[in-house]
Design a protein around this motif. Structure first.
Motif, PDB file in Angstrom:
ATOM      1  N   VAL A   5       9.509   8.163 -21.712  1.00  0.00           N
ATOM      2  CA  VAL A   5       8.788   9.126 -20.880  1.00  0.00           C
ATOM      3  C   VAL A   5       9.796  10.091 -20.270  1.00  0.00           C
ATOM      4  O   VAL A   5      10.672   9.675 -19.495  1.00  0.00           O
ATOM      5  CB  VAL A   5       7.986   8.430 -19.774  1.00  0.00           C
ATOM      6  N   GLU A   6       9.643  11.369 -20.637  1.00  0.00           N
ATOM      7  CA  GLU A   6      10.531  12.403 -20.111  1.00  0.00           C
ATOM      8  C   GLU A   6       9.952  13.030 -18.849  1.00  0.00           C
ATOM      9  O   GLU A   6       8.729  13.051 -18.653  1.00  0.00           O
ATOM     10  CB  GLU A   6      10.730  13.524 -21.138  1.00  0.00           C
ATOM     11  N   SER A  21      15.151  13.828 -17.260  1.00  0.00           N
ATOM     12  CA  SER A  21      15.305  12.372 -17.258  1.00  0.00           C
ATOM     13  C   SER A  21      14.381  11.777 -18.307  1.00  0.00           C
ATOM     14  O   SER A  21      13.328  12.336 -18.609  1.00  0.00           O
ATOM     15  CB  SER A  21      14.950  11.789 -15.891  1.00  0.00           C
ATOM     16  N   CYS A  22      14.774  10.627 -18.825  1.00  0.00           N
ATOM     17  CA  CYS A  22      13.953   9.912 -19.799  1.00  0.00           C
ATOM     18  C   CYS A  22      14.101   8.422 -19.536  1.00  0.00           C
ATOM     19  O   CYS A  22      15.214   7.880 -19.611  1.00  0.00           O
ATOM     20  CB  CYS A  22      14.388  10.254 -21.210  1.00  0.00           C
ATOM     21  N   VAL A  78      18.153   7.923 -19.566  1.00  0.00           N
ATOM     22  CA  VAL A  78      19.118   8.897 -20.054  1.00  0.00           C
ATOM     23  C   VAL A  78      18.803  10.229 -19.386  1.00  0.00           C
ATOM     24  O   VAL A  78      17.633  10.566 -19.161  1.00  0.00           O
ATOM     25  CB  VAL A  78      19.095   9.009 -21.590  1.00  0.00           C
ATOM     26  N   TYR A  79      19.846  10.957 -19.057  1.00  0.00           N
ATOM     27  CA  TYR A  79      19.709  12.223 -18.346  1.00  0.00           C
ATOM     28  C   TYR A  79      20.309  13.356 -19.169  1.00  0.00           C
ATOM     29  O   TYR A  79      21.208  13.146 -19.975  1.00  0.00           O
ATOM     30  CB  TYR A  79      20.431  12.162 -16.996  1.00  0.00           C
ATOM     31  N   LEU A  80      19.811  14.555 -18.905  1.00  0.00           N
ATOM     32  CA  LEU A  80      20.417  15.751 -19.475  1.00  0.00           C
ATOM     33  C   LEU A  80      20.517  16.782 -18.354  1.00  0.00           C
ATOM     34  O   LEU A  80      19.492  17.318 -17.911  1.00  0.00           O
ATOM     35  CB  LEU A  80      19.609  16.308 -20.644  1.00  0.00           C
ATOM     36  N   CYS A  95      13.123  13.344 -25.824  1.00  0.00           N
ATOM     37  CA  CYS A  95      14.043  12.223 -25.693  1.00  0.00           C
ATOM     38  C   CYS A  95      13.901  11.322 -26.913  1.00  0.00           C
ATOM     39  O   CYS A  95      12.785  11.152 -27.443  1.00  0.00           O
ATOM     40  CB  CYS A  95      13.697  11.453 -24.422  1.00  0.00           C
ATOM     41  N   THR A  96      15.012  10.754 -27.374  1.00  0.00           N
ATOM     42  CA  THR A  96      14.972   9.831 -28.497  1.00  0.00           C
ATOM     43  C   THR A  96      15.747   8.556 -28.170  1.00  0.00           C
ATOM     44  O   THR A  96      16.676   8.560 -27.359  1.00  0.00           O
ATOM     45  CB  THR A  96      15.575  10.450 -29.763  1.00  0.00           C
ATOM     46  N   ALA A  97      15.339   7.492 -28.846  1.00  0.00           N
ATOM     47  CA  ALA A  97      16.041   6.215 -28.739  1.00  0.00           C
ATOM     48  C   ALA A  97      16.128   5.618 -30.131  1.00  0.00           C
ATOM     49  O   ALA A  97      15.107   5.493 -30.818  1.00  0.00           O
ATOM     50  CB  ALA A  97      15.309   5.274 -27.798  1.00  0.00           C
TER      51      ALA A  97
END
Length: 115
Positions: A5-6, A21-22, A78-80, A95-97
């Motif tokens: 979830v972004e 954020s994700c 994870v952040y950008l 966002c990817t995992a």
């Protein structure tokens, strides 16, 4: 299964900053690399930045020095951080995992940079 979830997208003027954020949930123990992709209208979806579980990072050339990817494994997030934004950064950011089996995708968050 992994769910992503972004959040954090929005409208910003050129030169401004945004932080995405994700949050990952589900089988988070299986995640290795996490990343951010973006897709501008009429264009293909491209990698922006990625980070491994060990903290190694990779950036697309146009964002080097402006964007920073980081990861908090304790928060499964994870952040950008995006600075010095340009109109050409306007896109849907995903966002990817990555696990051993597949890549999971979030639904995306829209970033619009006005000139």
């Amino acid at each position: 299964q992994v769910q992503l979830v972004e959040s954090g997208g929005g409208l910003v003027q050129a030169g401004g900053s945004l932080s995405l954020s994700c949050v990952a949930s589900g089988s988070i123990f299986s995640i290795n690399r996490m990343g951010w992709y973006r897709q501008a209208p009429g264009k293909q979806r491209d990698l922006v930045a990625s980070i491994t579980s060990g903290g190694s990072t990779n950036y697309e050339d146009s964002v080097k020095g402006r964007f920073t990817i980081s990861r908090d494994n304790a928060k499964n997030t994870v952040y950008l951080q995006m600075n010095s934004l340009k109109p050409e950064d306007t896109a849907v950011y995903y966002c990817t995992a990555d696990t051993m089996e597949r890549r999971y995708w979030g639904k995306g968050t829209v970033v619009t940079v006005s000139s």
